[in-house]
Design a protein around this motif. Structure first.
Motif, PDB file in Angstrom:
ATOM      1  N   MET A   1       0.813  -1.335  -0.057  1.00 41.27           N
ATOM      2  CA  MET A   1       0.109  -0.002  -0.082  1.00 41.27           C
ATOM      3  C   MET A   1       0.798   1.039  -0.004  1.00 41.27           C
ATOM      4  O   MET A   1       1.989   1.279   0.783  1.00 41.27           O
ATOM      5  N   GLY A   2       0.472   2.100  -0.801  1.00 41.67           N
ATOM      6  CA  GLY A   2       1.251   3.433  -1.116  1.00 41.67           C
ATOM      7  C   GLY A   2       1.035   4.355   0.342  1.00 41.67           C
ATOM      8  O   GLY A   2       0.244   3.985   1.139  1.00 41.67           O
ATOM      9  N   GLY A   3       1.749   5.522   0.073  1.00 41.38           N
ATOM     10  CA  GLY A   3       1.655   6.449   1.342  1.00 41.38           C
ATOM     11  C   GLY A   3       0.324   7.357   1.262  1.00 41.38           C
ATOM     12  O   GLY A   3      -0.558   7.168   0.511  1.00 41.38           O
ATOM     13  N   THR A   4       0.141   8.087   2.374  1.00 44.71           N
ATOM     14  CA  THR A   4      -1.117   9.035   2.596  1.00 44.71           C
ATOM     15  C   THR A   4      -0.169  10.442   2.783  1.00 44.71           C
ATOM     16  O   THR A   4       0.702  10.783   3.190  1.00 44.71           O
ATOM     17  N   ALA A   5      -1.126  11.298   2.154  1.00 43.58           N
ATOM     18  CA  ALA A   5      -0.713  12.794   2.270  1.00 43.58           C
ATOM     19  C   ALA A   5      -1.871  13.370   2.962  1.00 43.58           C
ATOM     20  O   ALA A   5      -3.071  13.413   2.519  1.00 43.58           O
ATOM     21  N   VAL A   6      -1.649  14.355   3.979  1.00 39.83           N
ATOM     22  CA  VAL A   6      -2.745  15.304   4.433  1.00 39.83           C
ATOM     23  C   VAL A   6      -2.548  16.549   3.653  1.00 39.83           C
ATOM     24  O   VAL A   6      -1.499  17.173   3.762  1.00 39.83           O
ATOM     25  N   VAL A   7      -3.554  16.899   2.833  1.00 37.17           N
ATOM     26  CA  VAL A   7      -3.547  18.220   2.150  1.00 37.17           C
ATOM     27  C   VAL A   7      -4.401  19.194   2.847  1.00 37.17           C
ATOM     28  O   VAL A   7      -5.379  18.876   2.953  1.00 37.17           O
ATOM     29  N   VAL A   8      -3.735  20.477   3.110  1.00 41.44           N
ATOM     30  CA  VAL A   8      -4.477  21.420   3.955  1.00 41.44           C
ATOM     31  C   VAL A   8      -4.698  22.503   2.886  1.00 41.44           C
ATOM     32  O   VAL A   8      -3.750  23.075   2.314  1.00 41.44           O
ATOM     33  N   LEU A  50       2.687  12.401   4.609  1.00 42.00           N
ATOM     34  CA  LEU A  50       3.227  13.649   4.114  1.00 42.00           C
ATOM     35  C   LEU A  50       2.199  14.822   4.319  1.00 42.00           C
ATOM     36  O   LEU A  50       1.192  14.422   4.082  1.00 42.00           O
ATOM     37  N   LEU A  51       2.458  16.109   4.735  1.00 39.87           N
ATOM     38  CA  LEU A  51       1.895  16.938   5.037  1.00 39.87           C
ATOM     39  C   LEU A  51       2.214  17.981   3.754  1.00 39.87           C
ATOM     40  O   LEU A  51       3.295  18.482   3.733  1.00 39.87           O
ATOM     41  N   VAL A  52       1.076  18.426   3.129  1.00 41.50           N
ATOM     42  CA  VAL A  52       1.340  19.360   2.211  1.00 41.50           C
ATOM     43  C   VAL A  52       0.201  20.543   2.094  1.00 41.50           C
ATOM     44  O   VAL A  52      -1.161  20.260   2.423  1.00 41.50           O
ATOM     45  N   TYR A  53       0.726  21.893   2.282  1.00 41.62           N
ATOM     46  CA  TYR A  53      -0.381  23.050   2.056  1.00 41.62           C
ATOM     47  C   TYR A  53      -0.610  23.277   0.743  1.00 41.62           C
ATOM     48  O   TYR A  53       0.622  23.601   0.013  1.00 41.62           O
ATOM     49  N   VAL A  54      -1.636  23.752   0.423  1.00 39.95           N
ATOM     50  CA  VAL A  54      -1.970  24.365  -1.072  1.00 39.95           C
ATOM     51  C   VAL A  54      -2.915  25.602  -0.650  1.00 39.95           C
ATOM     52  O   VAL A  54      -3.743  25.296  -0.015  1.00 39.95           O
ATOM     53  N   ASN A  55      -2.539  26.383  -0.982  1.00 39.88           N
ATOM     54  CA  ASN A  55      -3.212  27.696  -0.658  1.00 39.88           C
ATOM     55  C   ASN A  55      -3.148  28.627  -1.668  1.00 39.88           C
ATOM     56  O   ASN A  55      -2.558  28.995  -2.490  1.00 39.88           O
TER      57      ASN A  55
END
Length: 181
Positions: A1-8, A50-55
């Protein structure tokens, strides 16, 4: 299973716009669960993510991460921004339209990190979260949306958007505490 990203998505908001008041009311109810989820990611609790912010850059194409953070923290509701400010070592992508994928390198960042599941958080449920969920789905990412870590301008449309994501995009709608377990 691949990874997870939390996208804010779009949480760096100065709350100085036409619909700021109803949005801020909604954000006030979700900033706590979102902040706790971000803290869990930062501490590496549960499933590594992985934590990624998109703003949104609010039309300022020269704005840096620091500019957007400063404008939001100096805005009308710093109490809604300060708990979720991105750390300097966190991925940060500016965007210009509703979807976090549109005109950004998000897909590249996710693929380079072996991400298969995205956890979509932030604002606005019936706009940017919904459109990002659709774009994630058509790119074959699994989608998870914590209902208590997204904010809607219109509660009824927010609920409808969550239902659409669940039915049409096979999104898993959960509470923030259930993410990364």
């Amino acid at each position: 299973m691949g990874g997870t990203a939390v996208v804010v998505i779009d949480m760096l908001n100065p709350y100085r716009h036409e619909d700021a008041e109803p949005l801020a009311e909604s954000v006030a109810g979700m900033v706590g669960p979102l902040s706790r989820l971000i803290d869990r990611v930062r501490r590496g609790e549960g499933k590594e993510a992985l934590l990624v912010y998109v703003n949104d850059n609010h039309g300022d194409f020269s704005a840096t991460r620091e500019d957007l953070v400063a404008a939001a923290c100096e805005g009308a509701r710093p109490d809604l921004v300060e708990p979720i400010v991105p750390a300097s070592d966190c991925a940060f992508l500016p965007k210009v339209r509703h979807s976090a994928f549109y005109g950004t390198s998000l897909e590249y960042v996710l693929s380079r990190n072996g991400i298969e599941r995205v956890v979509l958080t932030g604002q606005v449920t019936e706009q940017c979260i919904l459109y990002t969920a659709l774009d994630a789905y058509v790119r074959h990412f699994e989608v998870q949306v914590p209902r208590d870590a997204v904010a809607a301008l219109h509660p009824d449309l927010g609920e409808a958007a969550l239902r659409m994501m669940e039915l049409n995009m096979h999104a898993e709608i959960v509470d923030a505490d259930a993410c990364l377990r």
